[in-house]
Design a protein around this motif. Structure first.
Motif, PDB file in Angstrom:
ATOM      1  N   GLU A  90     122.080 -63.904 -34.657  1.00 24.94           N
ATOM      2  CA  GLU A  90     123.263 -63.405 -33.948  1.00 24.94           C
ATOM      3  C   GLU A  90     123.043 -61.994 -33.412  1.00 24.94           C
ATOM      4  OE1 GLU A  90     126.123 -64.918 -33.136  1.00 24.94           O
ATOM      5  OE2 GLU A  90     125.605 -66.812 -34.110  1.00 24.94           O
ATOM      6  N   ARG A  91     122.358 -61.160 -34.182  1.00 28.83           N
ATOM      7  CA  ARG A  91     122.071 -59.798 -33.705  1.00 28.83           C
ATOM      8  C   ARG A  91     121.238 -59.842 -32.428  1.00 28.83           C
ATOM      9  NH1 ARG A  91     120.982 -56.835 -39.390  1.00 28.83           N
ATOM     10  NH2 ARG A  91     122.985 -55.737 -39.489  1.00 28.83           N
ATOM     11  N   GLY A  92     120.207 -60.668 -32.428  1.00 19.69           N
ATOM     12  CA  GLY A  92     119.364 -60.787 -31.238  1.00 19.69           C
ATOM     13  C   GLY A  92     120.147 -61.292 -30.047  1.00 19.69           C
ATOM     14  N   GLY A  93     120.958 -62.306 -30.276  1.00 19.92           N
ATOM     15  CA  GLY A  93     121.783 -62.851 -29.203  1.00 19.92           C
ATOM     16  C   GLY A  93     122.789 -61.839 -28.687  1.00 19.92           C
ATOM     17  N   TRP A  94     123.373 -61.081 -29.609  1.00 20.54           N
ATOM     18  CA  TRP A  94     124.360 -60.071 -29.198  1.00 20.54           C
ATOM     19  C   TRP A  94     123.694 -58.980 -28.367  1.00 20.54           C
ATOM     20  CZ3 TRP A  94     129.198 -59.484 -28.356  1.00 20.54           C
ATOM     21  CH2 TRP A  94     129.671 -58.205 -28.081  1.00 20.54           C
ATOM     22  N   ARG A  95     122.528 -58.527 -28.765  1.00 20.44           N
ATOM     23  CA  ARG A  95     121.843 -57.473 -28.008  1.00 20.44           C
ATOM     24  C   ARG A  95     121.533 -57.939 -26.585  1.00 20.44           C
ATOM     25  NH1 ARG A  95     118.808 -56.259 -33.358  1.00 20.44           N
ATOM     26  NH2 ARG A  95     120.058 -54.525 -34.135  1.00 20.44           N
ATOM     27  N   ALA A  99     123.315 -56.354 -23.267  1.00 14.72           N
ATOM     28  CA  ALA A  99     122.479 -55.799 -22.198  1.00 14.72           C
ATOM     29  C   ALA A  99     122.798 -56.454 -20.863  1.00 14.72           C
ATOM     30  CB  ALA A  99     120.998 -55.975 -22.546  1.00 14.72           C
ATOM     31  N   THR A 100     123.039 -57.762 -20.886  1.00 19.87           N
ATOM     32  CA  THR A 100     123.353 -58.477 -19.650  1.00 19.87           C
ATOM     33  C   THR A 100     124.705 -58.043 -19.103  1.00 19.87           C
ATOM     34  OG1 THR A 100     122.062 -60.366 -20.422  1.00 19.87           O
ATOM     35  CG2 THR A 100     123.603 -60.770 -18.620  1.00 19.87           C
ATOM     36  N   VAL A 101     125.710 -57.951 -19.960  1.00 16.61           N
ATOM     37  CA  VAL A 101     127.036 -57.500 -19.513  1.00 16.61           C
ATOM     38  C   VAL A 101     126.952 -56.075 -18.979  1.00 16.61           C
ATOM     39  CG1 VAL A 101     129.366 -56.899 -20.296  1.00 16.61           C
ATOM     40  CG2 VAL A 101     128.327 -59.063 -21.000  1.00 16.61           C
ATOM     41  N   ARG A 107     125.723 -52.436 -12.701  1.00 16.78           N
ATOM     42  CA  ARG A 107     124.935 -52.830 -11.539  1.00 16.78           C
ATOM     43  C   ARG A 107     123.473 -52.346 -11.638  1.00 16.78           C
ATOM     44  NH1 ARG A 107     127.764 -53.994  -6.412  1.00 16.78           N
ATOM     45  NH2 ARG A 107     125.804 -53.271  -5.614  1.00 16.78           N
ATOM     46  N   GLU A 108     122.950 -52.358 -12.837  1.00 18.25           N
ATOM     47  CA  GLU A 108     121.548 -51.990 -13.033  1.00 18.25           C
ATOM     48  C   GLU A 108     120.758 -53.260 -13.286  1.00 18.25           C
ATOM     49  OE1 GLU A 108     121.033 -48.999 -15.991  1.00 18.25           O
ATOM     50  OE2 GLU A 108     122.539 -47.703 -15.108  1.00 18.25           O
ATOM     51  N   PRO A 109     119.496 -53.264 -12.935  1.00 15.53           N
ATOM     52  CA  PRO A 109     118.672 -54.462 -13.193  1.00 15.53           C
ATOM     53  C   PRO A 109     118.518 -54.701 -14.691  1.00 15.53           C
ATOM     54  CG  PRO A 109     117.311 -52.643 -12.431  1.00 15.53           C
ATOM     55  CD  PRO A 109     118.739 -52.186 -12.339  1.00 15.53           C
ATOM     56  N   TRP A 110     118.385 -55.992 -15.020  1.00 14.62           N
ATOM     57  CA  TRP A 110     118.166 -56.350 -16.412  1.00 14.62           C
ATOM     58  C   TRP A 110     116.810 -56.984 -16.534  1.00 14.62           C
ATOM     59  CZ3 TRP A 110     116.944 -60.570 -19.338  1.00 14.62           C
ATOM     60  CH2 TRP A 110     117.156 -60.425 -20.724  1.00 14.62           C
ATOM     61  N   PRO A 111     116.027 -56.716 -17.530  1.00 13.26           N
ATOM     62  CA  PRO A 111     116.347 -55.748 -18.584  1.00 13.26           C
ATOM     63  C   PRO A 111     116.178 -54.332 -18.067  1.00 13.26           C
ATOM     64  CG  PRO A 111     114.174 -56.716 -18.983  1.00 13.26           C
ATOM     65  CD  PRO A 111     114.759 -57.411 -17.761  1.00 13.26           C
ATOM     66  N   ALA A 112     116.922 -53.467 -18.688  1.00 18.48           N
ATOM     67  CA  ALA A 112     116.875 -52.068 -18.274  1.00 18.48           C
ATOM     68  C   ALA A 112     115.470 -51.523 -18.467  1.00 18.48           C
ATOM     69  CB  ALA A 112     117.880 -51.248 -19.064  1.00 18.48           C
ATOM     70  N   THR A 113     115.021 -50.738 -17.533  1.00 25.96           N
ATOM     71  CA  THR A 113     113.689 -50.129 -17.647  1.00 25.96           C
ATOM     72  C   THR A 113     113.877 -48.683 -18.067  1.00 25.96           C
ATOM     73  OG1 THR A 113     113.764 -49.630 -15.299  1.00 25.96           O
ATOM     74  CG2 THR A 113     112.605 -51.619 -15.946  1.00 25.96           C
TER      75      THR A 113
END
Length: 114
Positions: A90-95, A99-101, A107-113
């Motif tokens: 769940e922690r991995g899924g939440w992270r 990050a996606t939300v 309006r930044e690309p995912w994953p964040a660089t």
């Protein structure tokens, strides 16, 4: 902003599992830990906490045991191996979800660089 049980629907179980990650706690201590970790935003009534604990125990994610403290019986809970695995997943899924939300909202690309 305080959150109520309805806002936490779908997230309460994993939040309770997280409060047990450092070791066993009794019900009130779980409630208090959730309140402290959230800086008071998740100050939920026992009528919300205990049914969730019973549900987690029935699912085999936590185990409970009775003890006596100051002349009163109390039930302490701890993570099972299945509960530890669920928390990890769940922690991995939440992270990833957070990050996606954030990427959508900011309006930044995912994953964040970096």
């Amino acid at each position: 902003m305080k959150a109520d049980a309805q806002v936490l629907k779908g997230h309460l179980d994993v939040l309770l599992l997280a409060t047990l990650d450092e070791g066993p706690r009794h019900g009130y201590a779980i409630r208090d830990e959730l309140r402290q970790r959230s800086d008071g935003r998740f100050d939920l009534p026992t009528g919300t906490i205990y049914p969730a604990l019973h549900r987690l125990e029935a699912a085999g994610l936590i185990t409970g045991s009775w003890s006596r403290a100051e002349g009163r019986r109390r039930r302490s809970y701890q993570l099972t191996a299945a509960g530890q695995q669920r928390l990890h997943t769940e922690r991995g899924g939440w992270r990833e979800f957070a990050a996606t939300v954030t990427a959508v909202l900011d309006r930044e690309p995912w994953p964040a660089t970096p």
